[in-house]
Design a protein around this motif. Structure first.
Motif, PDB file in Angstrom:
ATOM      1  N   ARG A  51       0.811  -1.213   0.000  1.00 39.21           N
ATOM      2  CA  ARG A  51       0.000   0.000   0.000  1.00 39.21           C
ATOM      3  C   ARG A  51       0.852   1.274   0.000  1.00 39.21           C
ATOM      4  O   ARG A  51       0.470   2.286  -0.524  1.00 39.21           O
ATOM      5  CB  ARG A  51      -0.931   0.005   1.210  1.00 39.21           C
ATOM      6  CG  ARG A  51      -2.006  -1.058   1.100  1.00 39.21           C
ATOM      7  CD  ARG A  51      -2.974  -0.953   2.242  1.00 39.21           C
ATOM      8  NE  ARG A  51      -4.002  -1.982   2.148  1.00 39.21           N
ATOM      9  CZ  ARG A  51      -4.999  -2.086   2.992  1.00 39.21           C
ATOM     10  NH1 ARG A  51      -5.125  -1.256   3.987  1.00 39.21           N
ATOM     11  NH2 ARG A  51      -5.891  -3.048   2.853  1.00 39.21           N
ATOM     12  N   GLY A  52       2.013   1.167   0.630  1.00 40.21           N
ATOM     13  CA  GLY A  52       2.899   2.329   0.639  1.00 40.21           C
ATOM     14  C   GLY A  52       2.275   3.471   1.410  1.00 40.21           C
ATOM     15  O   GLY A  52       1.831   3.336   2.536  1.00 40.21           O
ATOM     16  N   SER A  53       2.225   4.631   0.788  1.00 44.55           N
ATOM     17  CA  SER A  53       1.691   5.820   1.422  1.00 44.55           C
ATOM     18  C   SER A  53       0.220   5.645   1.729  1.00 44.55           C
ATOM     19  O   SER A  53      -0.533   5.076   0.951  1.00 44.55           O
ATOM     20  CB  SER A  53       1.879   7.029   0.495  1.00 44.55           C
ATOM     21  OG  SER A  53       1.136   8.120   0.951  1.00 44.55           O
ATOM     22  N   PRO A  54      -0.255   6.173   2.887  1.00 42.42           N
ATOM     23  CA  PRO A  54      -1.665   6.071   3.215  1.00 42.42           C
ATOM     24  C   PRO A  54      -2.543   6.975   2.368  1.00 42.42           C
ATOM     25  O   PRO A  54      -3.749   6.934   2.457  1.00 42.42           O
ATOM     26  CB  PRO A  54      -1.699   6.481   4.698  1.00 42.42           C
ATOM     27  CG  PRO A  54      -0.512   7.357   4.877  1.00 42.42           C
ATOM     28  CD  PRO A  54       0.532   6.812   3.949  1.00 42.42           C
ATOM     29  N   ARG A  55      -1.940   7.811   1.520  1.00 39.87           N
ATOM     30  CA  ARG A  55      -2.730   8.726   0.700  1.00 39.87           C
ATOM     31  C   ARG A  55      -3.598   7.953  -0.281  1.00 39.87           C
ATOM     32  O   ARG A  55      -3.163   7.006  -0.894  1.00 39.87           O
ATOM     33  CB  ARG A  55      -1.825   9.675  -0.095  1.00 39.87           C
ATOM     34  CG  ARG A  55      -1.061  10.648   0.773  1.00 39.87           C
ATOM     35  CD  ARG A  55      -0.192  11.573  -0.070  1.00 39.87           C
ATOM     36  NE  ARG A  55       0.848  10.848  -0.775  1.00 39.87           N
ATOM     37  CZ  ARG A  55       0.806  10.606  -2.071  1.00 39.87           C
ATOM     38  NH1 ARG A  55      -0.219  11.000  -2.803  1.00 39.87           N
ATOM     39  NH2 ARG A  55       1.799   9.958  -2.672  1.00 39.87           N
ATOM     40  N   ARG A  56      -4.833   8.408  -0.454  1.00 38.68           N
ATOM     41  CA  ARG A  56      -5.734   7.780  -1.413  1.00 38.68           C
ATOM     42  C   ARG A  56      -6.248   8.832  -2.401  1.00 38.68           C
ATOM     43  O   ARG A  56      -7.262   8.642  -3.014  1.00 38.68           O
ATOM     44  CB  ARG A  56      -6.908   7.136  -0.687  1.00 38.68           C
ATOM     45  CG  ARG A  56      -6.493   6.052   0.269  1.00 38.68           C
ATOM     46  CD  ARG A  56      -6.106   4.814  -0.474  1.00 38.68           C
ATOM     47  NE  ARG A  56      -5.631   3.785   0.442  1.00 38.68           N
ATOM     48  CZ  ARG A  56      -5.601   2.510   0.144  1.00 38.68           C
ATOM     49  NH1 ARG A  56      -5.987   2.099  -1.031  1.00 38.68           N
ATOM     50  NH2 ARG A  56      -5.152   1.625   1.011  1.00 38.68           N
ATOM     51  N   SER A 195      -1.768   2.041  -8.958  1.00 41.28           N
ATOM     52  CA  SER A 195      -0.572   2.690  -8.432  1.00 41.28           C
ATOM     53  C   SER A 195      -0.295   2.221  -7.016  1.00 41.28           C
ATOM     54  O   SER A 195      -1.154   1.612  -6.367  1.00 41.28           O
ATOM     55  CB  SER A 195      -0.747   4.207  -8.445  1.00 41.28           C
ATOM     56  OG  SER A 195      -1.846   4.590  -7.630  1.00 41.28           O
ATOM     57  N   ARG A 196       0.892   2.511  -6.537  1.00 42.35           N
ATOM     58  CA  ARG A 196       1.331   1.976  -5.251  1.00 42.35           C
ATOM     59  C   ARG A 196       0.407   2.379  -4.102  1.00 42.35           C
ATOM     60  O   ARG A 196       0.095   1.574  -3.233  1.00 42.35           O
ATOM     61  CB  ARG A 196       2.759   2.448  -4.954  1.00 42.35           C
ATOM     62  CG  ARG A 196       3.422   1.712  -3.811  1.00 42.35           C
ATOM     63  CD  ARG A 196       4.886   2.130  -3.680  1.00 42.35           C
ATOM     64  NE  ARG A 196       5.569   1.310  -2.695  1.00 42.35           N
ATOM     65  CZ  ARG A 196       6.108   0.135  -2.943  1.00 42.35           C
ATOM     66  NH1 ARG A 196       6.025  -0.375  -4.142  1.00 42.35           N
ATOM     67  NH2 ARG A 196       6.722  -0.541  -1.990  1.00 42.35           N
ATOM     68  N   GLU A 197      -0.064   3.644  -4.130  1.00 44.33           N
ATOM     69  CA  GLU A 197      -0.899   4.082  -3.008  1.00 44.33           C
ATOM     70  C   GLU A 197      -2.313   3.536  -3.073  1.00 44.33           C
ATOM     71  O   GLU A 197      -3.053   3.574  -2.088  1.00 44.33           O
ATOM     72  CB  GLU A 197      -0.946   5.620  -2.932  1.00 44.33           C
ATOM     73  CG  GLU A 197      -1.608   6.298  -4.125  1.00 44.33           C
ATOM     74  CD  GLU A 197      -0.590   6.675  -5.197  1.00 44.33           C
ATOM     75  OE1 GLU A 197      -0.906   7.560  -6.008  1.00 44.33           O
ATOM     76  OE2 GLU A 197       0.501   6.075  -5.201  1.00 44.33           O
ATOM     77  N   ASN A 198      -2.722   2.988  -4.227  1.00 48.36           N
ATOM     78  CA  ASN A 198      -4.087   2.479  -4.365  1.00 48.36           C
ATOM     79  C   ASN A 198      -4.164   0.970  -4.536  1.00 48.36           C
ATOM     80  O   ASN A 198      -5.252   0.421  -4.715  1.00 48.36           O
ATOM     81  CB  ASN A 198      -4.767   3.133  -5.576  1.00 48.36           C
ATOM     82  CG  ASN A 198      -5.011   4.616  -5.365  1.00 48.36           C
ATOM     83  OD1 ASN A 198      -5.412   5.035  -4.284  1.00 48.36           O
ATOM     84  ND2 ASN A 198      -4.741   5.414  -6.393  1.00 48.36           N
ATOM     85  N   THR A 280       3.841  -0.317 -10.341  1.00 49.20           N
ATOM     86  CA  THR A 280       4.395  -1.150  -9.288  1.00 49.20           C
ATOM     87  C   THR A 280       5.292  -2.205  -9.922  1.00 49.20           C
ATOM     88  O   THR A 280       4.822  -2.966 -10.767  1.00 49.20           O
ATOM     89  CB  THR A 280       3.279  -1.850  -8.494  1.00 49.20           C
ATOM     90  OG1 THR A 280       2.410  -0.862  -7.963  1.00 49.20           O
ATOM     91  CG2 THR A 280       3.862  -2.669  -7.357  1.00 49.20           C
TER      92      THR A 280
END
Length: 541
Positions: A51-56, A195-198, A280
């Motif tokens: 998931r990486g960054s918690p940003r969505r 993407s990594r955050e999603n 990814t």
């Protein structure tokens, strides 16, 4: 996604169900059934780690990819749901339990896909796309098989000597095999499509999509195919047939598979030069290297012991999980009512893992597995009592509301025990898997767990008839030991009466076996938690 169904999956994944148990716990593997929730492979486990960054914030820009993944998982659930409905249709045609056991092999591919997953990951046409190289031909074959079945299924179910179980099993086994292969490809594509955050949304698409597909192919189909259900709830003028037939349903979804696959092949690019869609990175490992890695993991003493325990742990539940739904239907409960009982269970199936995970997050998750084990065995005996009680409750117009309330409560209690064991087992898998090879490690353990539910269910179905005793009443000198003798009994004016139902024999024997496993081997499984982390680490050359 143990998958059977008052129907049997989750999964397959056992959403799956092996033929006919109570409404699916799996609508998670597949399964509307009394089988274990479908167990996902390493890609779904890996999605949580990526998931990486918690940003969505970027999800709106990738909404199209999310919807595509969701749709692909819905398609995957359709053949699994249809496979789970066939045992109930066969039961309505009075096939033997040996035939049901033979058909239950249809639910094995999701438990064995680890055998060919390395091939799907490693062999592809790079210009067309790593995942599309498998997804497109697999879904075309699924569509073509459905179209073939739509033209043949009526004759297969209504042949002169009874349903052609061998051909039905072969065709639906291929559907399940192709669905499992599609699952491998889609799971892998999910990690690079987003993407990594999603990427964390991938597992959500899997769970929601496959459950929805299984529901459409199983619960909705059985309801719309039932003349009684359609006449009671959907029609003004009664008719002798349902709104849809199995042939119509297969034809419709065959066309959907072919059209949607063509659109994906033409318009969805997996590799775009100059504008990267693969955000990814994917690891690529040779086929032989992957198989050697699996073998090295299995050779570890702790893992080998754990796998043997997983393969034998569910023997005590096999009669309840695989046979109960079929026996209820044999007693007169309509198959569409059994399927619909799965609907109110969905919120419980979502809520239970969340609650149970609070108690399995510590250093000893298998303690919950051990404590829930005897409770689930006792529920198996309660299922046997439920089957015995059912004929006495039946009324001229069907079954009273309080009867379905009892069945629903029984199923809810079963879900509590089942999910307690399932979540505990998955937590332990995550705890011991070597992080350096976590994907392959977890997939191996999950595969063994699924297989440990499938083979006892098949054996339980196979043994129902041999353990059943019948006698011919009304025709002197006749017996009912075989189907030929039973026909001769009827021809002579007699009737075959069951003096001892093999299901009750199995129910008692399974509980005895389960209690013996719990007393001796259950403690051994708990002691595995005391092994040092080094005992679970794989030493790869």
């Amino acid at each position: 996604m143990e998958s059977s169904n008052l129907i049997r999956h989750k999964n397959g994944r056992q959403r799956k169900q092996v033929g006919g148990t109570l409404p699916p716990e799996n609508l998670n593997d597949m399964e509307s059934d009394f089988s274990e929730p479908g167990i996902e492979d390493e890609r779904e486990q890996g999605s949580l780690l990526l998931r990486g960054s918690p940003r969505r914030s970027g999800i709106h820009g990738e909404l199209g990819n999310v919807l595509l993944l969701l749709f692909l998982y819905v398609l995957q659930g359709i053949p699994l749901g249809l496979g789970g409905s066939i045992p109930l249709i066969l039961q309505s045609k009075n096939v033997s339990y040996k035939d049901q056991a033979f058909f239950s092999f249809v639910f094995w591919p999701f438990s064995l896909k680890l055998l060919w997953a390395p091939l799907v990951d490693a062999l592809y046409f790079s210009r067309f796309g790593r995942r599309k190289s498998w997804l497109v031909p697999t879904q075309y074959l699924l569509g073509l098989f459905m179209l073939y079945l739509s033209a043949k299924v009526d004759s297969l179910l209504q042949s002169k000597g009874g349903p052609d179980v061998v051909t039905l099993t072969a065709v639906f086994f291929m559907l399940a095999f192709l669905a499992a292969t599609q699952d491998i490809a889609v799971d892998g594509w999910a990690l690079t499509m987003l993407s990594r955050e999603n990427v964390g949304y991938a597992s959500t698409c899997n769970s929601v999509g496959q459950t929805a597909g299984y529901f459409l192919g199983n619960v909705l189909f059985l309801a719309l195919e039932s003349p009684d259900f359609c006449n009671k709830y959907l029609r003004i003028v009664p008719k002798d047939t349902g709104i849809v037939t199995l042939s119509d349903f297969l034809f419709f979804w065959g066309v959907v598979f072919l059209i949607s696959t063509t659109l994906v092949a033409i318009f969805k690019r997996e590799n775009v030069r100059g504008r990267r869609t693969t955000t990814t990175p994917e690891e690529t490992q040779g086929v032989m290297e992957t198989y050697k890695l699996l073998l090295s993991i299995i050779k570890m003493p702790t893992v080998f012991t754990f796998c043997l325990l997983l393969l034998t742990a569910k023997m005590g539940f096999s009669a309840a999980d695989a046979v109960t739904g079929l026996k209820l239907m044999e007693a007169g409960v309509p198959k569409e009512q059994l399927a619909l009982l799965a609907v109110p269970m969905v919120p419980l199936q979502i809520f239970l893992p969340v609650v149970i995970s609070r108690y399995t997050a510590g250093p000893r998750p298998l303690d919950i597995f051990y404590k829930a084990f005897p409770f689930r065995l006792l529920i198996g005996l309660e299922f046997a009592l439920l089957v015995w009680w059912t004929p006495s409750v039946k009324q001229e117009g069907g079954f009273p509301v309080y009867y379905y309330a009892v069945v629903l409560l029984s199923y809810a209690l079963h879900q509590v025990a089942l999910y307690s064991m399932y979540v505990a087992c998955m937590a332990f898998h995550a705890k011991v898997s070597d992080p350096l090879i976590g994907g392959t490690y977890m997939t191996l353990l999950n595969t063994v767990t699924n297989l440990g539910g499938n083979w006892p269910s098949t054996v339980a179905l196979w043994l129902v008839d041999p353990l059943t005793s019948k006698e011919c009443q009304g025709a002197a000198g006749q017996s009912c030991g075989s189907s030929e003798e039973a026909l001769l009994c009827v021809k002579e004016g007699g009737v075959c009466v069951t003096t001892l139902d093999g299901y009750y024999v199995e129910s008692v024997v399974c509980v005895v076996i389960g209690l013996a496993w719990w007393v001796w081997l259950g403690k051994k499984m708990r002691r595995l938690q005391e092994q040092s982390p080094a005992a679970w680490k794989c030493r790869v050359n």
